[in-house]
Every structure is written in structure tokens, then in C-alpha cells.
Write a protein that holds these residues in place. Structure first.
Motif, short mmCIF file in Angstrom:
data_model
loop_
_atom_site.label_atom_id
_atom_site.label_comp_id
_atom_site.label_asym_id
_atom_site.label_seq_id
_atom_site.Cartn_x
_atom_site.Cartn_y
_atom_site.Cartn_z
N ASP A 150 2.89 3.04 4.57
CA ASP A 150 1.73 2.15 4.43
C ASP A 150 1.80 1.05 5.48
N HIS A 151 0.61 0.56 5.83
CA HIS A 151 0.49 -0.56 6.75
C HIS A 151 -0.34 -1.66 6.09
N PHE A 152 -0.04 -2.91 6.41
CA PHE A 152 -0.81 -4.06 5.96
C PHE A 152 -1.65 -4.56 7.12
N ARG A 153 -2.95 -4.83 6.81
CA ARG A 153 -3.84 -5.37 7.84
C ARG A 153 -4.27 -6.76 7.40
N SER B 46 -9.30 -11.73 5.30
CA SER B 46 -9.18 -10.50 4.51
C SER B 46 -7.80 -9.91 4.72
N LYS B 47 -7.38 -9.19 3.70
CA LYS B 47 -6.12 -8.44 3.81
C LYS B 47 -6.33 -7.08 3.15
N ASP B 48 -5.77 -6.03 3.80
CA ASP B 48 -5.98 -4.66 3.33
C ASP B 48 -4.67 -3.89 3.42
N VAL B 49 -4.55 -2.86 2.60
CA VAL B 49 -3.44 -1.92 2.63
C VAL B 49 -3.98 -0.59 3.13
N VAL B 50 -3.42 -0.10 4.20
CA VAL B 50 -3.81 1.21 4.75
C VAL B 50 -2.71 2.19 4.36
#
Length: 530
Positions: free
Chosen positions: A488-491, A505-509
Motif C-alpha cells: 500500500d501507498h499513502f498519498r 486530503s489523504k488517501d490510501v492506494v
């Protein structure tokens, strides 16, 4: 055609088996056409065929390696080493491929470090190593062919040397026969002369003795003409000793009527003659025998004196005859003295013959000889031939092995350095899940910066990430330090690129094949966050 068919099989089946990204039909047909051209040029222009295949691989992927064209690249690299006589054009081609591939990765590469790592590994283990194997194969074939040719030449030389040795041995035997029989015939002529002048002999018997003397002289002359032509100036000294000593030879000549005497020196040790069985004794016997024969033939009736002197390092023999007292039979001049000179000087001695007062003197110095056995292999022996043939091949093998080892070492260093750098950059771009959970949209960058890692992820999954907010500047971080699996990556997206921005914003890819339905959706920033 067979080569093209074998190399085209991976290019046709890789897409259907899912080993490559699907390509349009025209790209597949163009690749098959390039492979056909490379196969056609592989025999006469191996460098051009390799360049075409490398260009095809770089067009398919910036990292050079692909399942469709990777086998063809290795095969044409082997053929380049096998069929190209020079190495510099191949090295230049490898350098050009590396430069073009690096430029393509820098310009259009999605993930530069791993792609450059794949390019380096493909260039080393898919191009350079096969090329070195081809050169090794080429050198092995060339050296094997040269070795067989050299072995055949050495066998011919050995056969010729054996033939020359056989002829030289025949000449030596002929010389010994000439000297021995000539000496015996001369003594026979002396006995006939003594019989001819014997008192009380009838006239017819006296005439028969004269005829016998003339026949012996003629036989000696004929023997010299027939056998003497086989003499060689550089013939080796015979190792077979004479059956009698010099003293016995002089005594037998005196018994045959030759007026010869043995001169005893004042020093008794100086008269010791080497025992028969050695090179020195045989040479002394030959010198005395030839000198007595010449005295009997050319100076009949002349007194002859034989003297032998021993020295610290050799022996000297002197044969002196006075003027003839009878008329000599006309004979042709021979080469006996020349043969003696060659034989004596070949062992490091000294030979002199010439007029002495009213007569003639022969003097020879023969140094003491030691019997030594050489432990070295003769040059023409099978062992020597094998060594001469295999030595260049062994040295060439060693050079090729050193080249392969150097290339392997350089490749290992480069690949190790690339892997180390990749591992360093990726492990220093990890944002822990606990730190990510504490981040809240609207937080200033200065408050977010202390928990962020030193580096950003170099291979962000932008294709799997959701669309970022308009005007946002996003950064990607890895959620784990694992290197060989999809993680997984954090954006994190900020409203401005500098330190004055705020987290919006913060997202989990999620990684490939790792769905996470347990994550709760959130609408903190007006959009779904997982």
C-alpha cells in the motif's frame, strides 16, 4: 529461416500468454519483420543484427528486456561474439545501448530506478555475457584448429628429423666401415709388400705379391670413393667404442710390417690412455687409426711414432711419420682428416695436421667427456609436441576466463550497487500507518513535516490512485519497507507546493491484488478516503 522461426516464437506467444502488455497487431508484425532482417544479417553482419534486435527491445520497453525479444537479444549477442573478429565495435554497441536506454528511462520511464536496474542486468547478463561466451567459443575453435595444424607440422618435422638422424647414422656406420676396412686393407698391402721383397721367393710368386699389393691399394681407393661420399662434416661422434685400445692398435700395425713404435714419456702417468668404452678413447683410436692408414698409403716405409700424453682435463695424441722410403701407390685424396677434425672439434677438442720436417704429423687434443643424461623432453617427442600445442590454448583460455571473471565482477558490483541504492531510497520513504492515522486535513505543513520520511516513493502507483483535488500538490509514501511485493501507498495532497501549504486530503492506494474491505470510508475532505 529456422533461426527466425525459433526467435519469433516468443514474440508471437508472449502476448497471448499474458507475459507482456497487449500490443497492436501492426507492432507485432513490425517486430517479426525486424527479427527476420536481423536473422538474415546475422552471418555476414552480426553487429547489425544485434543492433536491430537491441533497438527493437528498447522500442518495446525502456528497460530493454522483454519476454518477446529478450531471447533474440541473447542469441544475437552470442552470434556477435562468435562471428565478429574485433571486440571494439561490440563494446561500442553495448555502450550505445546503455546510453540510449538510460535516456529513454529518464524521459519516459514510469519507475526509473527499477527500470535502470533491469536495463543494467539485461545488458550485462543478456548481452555482455553471451557475447563473451561467443568469443570464447570462437577462440576455442580457432585455437583448436591452429593446434591441430601445429601438431601436424611438428609431426612432419619430427618425421624429417628421424629421417635425417637415420641418414646420419648410416653415414656414421659407413665412415666406421671406411676407416676400419681402409686400415685393414692398408695393413694387408704392407704385408704384401713385405712378401714381395722376401728373399728366396720365386719370380712368379713375387709378381703375385705385387699384384696383391696393388689390388689392396685399389680396393682401399674404391672403398673411399664408394663409402666416403656419405661422410658429413657435422656428423655426431659415434658412441660405440672401438674394440681395442690405442696400444693394441699400434702393436697390431707393427706386427703387420708398419715401422711404427710407441713412445713412452718420462712421466709414466702421462702415458695412461683412457680405457675403451668412452667417447675420448674412441676418438683417440680413430685419430691413431686414420693417421697410421695415411702413413701406410702415402709414406710407405717411413718410420712412425705414436705418443699419448694425459693432462688434467684431457688427452693429447701425436702421430708423426718421416719421409717415405718406398714409392707410394697413386691414390685419390680423401676426407678422413676433415672428418677427424669435425669429430674432435665437436666435443670441444683441438685437431691439427700438416707437414712436420720432411714428414707429416697429426696432433689431436680430446677433453675428458662426462656421460650426462638429460631429463628434459626432446622437442620432437610426443610430450614436447603436446606441450607446444596446448600451451597457447591454455594461455588463451586463461585470458578468456579472466575476462569473464572481470565482467562478472563488474556486473555484480553494478547490480549490487543498484539494488543497494534502490533498497535505501525505498526504505527511507516509508510513512508508518500510525503516523498516517494521526494526520488531519487542514494541518499546516510545518506540523506534518516532522512525521514525514526523508524521501518520497520513486515508484508511485498513480494509475491506481483516485483523482487528486484540483490544484493540489500530492506526495506518495510507502506504507511498508517490503521491496519485492506490491504494498500500500499513502498519498498526501497539499494546497501549495511550499512549506506554507496545508494538508487538504489523504488517501490510501492499495497494492496490486490486495483489496482491503475492512477500511472505513471517511469524508473528511469532501471525498472518499480509505
Amino acid at each position: 529461416m529456422l533461426l527466425w522461426a525459433v526467435l519469433a516464437l516468443p514474440a508471437v506467444t508472449a502476448d497471448r500468454l499474458g507475459m507482456n502488455e497487449p500490443r497492436p497487431l501492426w507492432q507485432q508484425l513490425a517486430g517479426l519483420a525486424v527479427l527476420a532482417a536481423a536473422a538474415a544479417l546475422s552471418r555476414r553482419q552480426p553487429l547489425a543484427s544485434f543492433a536491430l534486435t537491441a533497438a527493437l527491445g528498447l522500442a518495446a520497453t525502456p528497460a530493454l528486456f522483454s519476454v518477446s525479444y529478450g531471447p533474440a537479444l541473447g542469441v544475437f549477442a552470442v552470434l556477435l561474439g562468435l562471428r565478429a573478429p574485433r571486440s571494439r565495435p561490440a563494446v561500442a554497441a553495448f555502450a550505445a545501448v546503455a546510453l540510449v536506454g538510460t535516456a529513454r528511462i529518464a524521459l519516459v520511464g514510469v519507475d526509473p530506478p527499477p527500470e535502470w536496474l533491469v536495463l543494467t542486468g539485461t545488458l550485462l547478463f543478456g548481452c555482455v555475457f553471451p557475447w563473451l561466451c561467443g568469443r570464447y567459443w570462437r577462440q576455442s575453435r580457432a585455437l583448436a584448429e591452429a593446434g591441430w595444424l601445429k601438431a601436424a607440422r611438428l609431426e612432419d618435422e619430427q618425421r624429417h628429423a628421424e629421417e635425417r638422424a637415420r641418414l646420419r647414422e648410416r653415414a656414421r656406420i659407413a665412415q666406421d666401415m671406411h676407416d676400419s676396412l681402409g686400415h685393414e686393407l692398408s695393413l694387408l698391402a704392407l704385408r704384401a709388400a713385405a712378401l714381395q721383397v722376401s728373399p728366396g721367393l720365386a719370380t712368379d710368386h713375387r709378381a703375385a705379391a705385387a699384384d696383391l699389393r696393388a689390388a689392396a691399394a685399389d680396393a682401399t681407393d674404391h672403398l673411399h670413393r664408394i663409402i666416403g661420399v656419405l661422410r658429413e662434416d657435422d656428423e655426431p661422434v659415434p658412441l660405440a667404442p672401438a674394440g681395442e685400445s690405442v696400444r693394441q692398435l699400434v702393436a697390431r700395425a707393427a706386427e703387420s710390417g708398419l715401422p711404427v713404435r710407441w713412445e713412452e714419456p718420462s712421466d709414466t702417468t702421462a702415458a695412461e690412455v683412457p680405457e675403451p668404452g668412452g667417447v675420448t678413447a674412441h676418438l683417440l683410436h680413430r685419430v691413431v687409426r686414420e693417421a697410421l692408414t695415411n702413413a701406410a698409403r702415402h709414406a710407405p716405409g717411413a718410420p712412425v711414432v705414436v705418443a699419448v700424453r694425459n693432462h688434467a682435463h684431457g688427452t693429447t695424441v701425436t702421430v708423426t711419420n718421416g719421409p717415405p722410403t718406398q714409392e707410394a701407390t697413386a691414390t685419390r685424396g680423401g676426407s678422413g682428416l676433415l672428418g677427424l677434425r669435425a669429430a674432435v672439434t665437436s666435443v670441444g677438442g683441438d685437431f691439427r695436421a700438416g707437414p712436420h720436417g720432411e714428414g707429416f704429423r697429426v696432433r689431436a687434443y680430446v677433453p675428458a667427456q662426462r656421460s650426462t643424461t638429460s631429463a628434459r623432453q626432446p622437442a620432437g617427442s610426443p610430450a614436447g609436441t603436446l606441450t607446444a600445442v596446448t600451451a597457447p590454448f591454455t594461455r588463451a583460455r586463461r585470458r578468456v576466463a579472466l575476462g569473464l571473471g572481470a565482467a562478472a565482477g563488474a556486473g555484480a558490483v553494478l547490480v549490487g550497487a543498484a539494488v543497494g541504492w534502490y533498497a535505501y531510497t525505498e526504505t527511507h520513504s516509508v510513512l508508518t500507518p500510525a503516523a498516517y492515522a494521526k494526520l488531519r486535513p487542514g494541518t499546516p505543513y510545518d506540523e506534518v513535516a516532522p512525521v514525514l520520511p526523508d524521501r518520497e516513493a520513486h515508484d508511485p502507483p498513480t494509475d491506481r490512485a483516485p483523482a487528486p483535488p484540483a490544484g493540489a500538490h500530492c506526495r506518495y509514501y510507502r506504507a511498508s519497507g517490503e521491496l519485492l511485493v506490491s504494498i500500500d501507498h499513502f498519498r498526501l495532497c497539499f494546497d501549495t507546493p511550499g512549506r506554507q501549504g496545508r494538508l487538504i486530503s489523504k488517501d490510501v492506494v492499495p497494492g496490486v491484488g490486495r483489496p482491503d474491505p475492512d477500511r472505513e470510508e471517511s469524508t473528511e475532505n469532501g471525498g472518499p478516503t480509505r
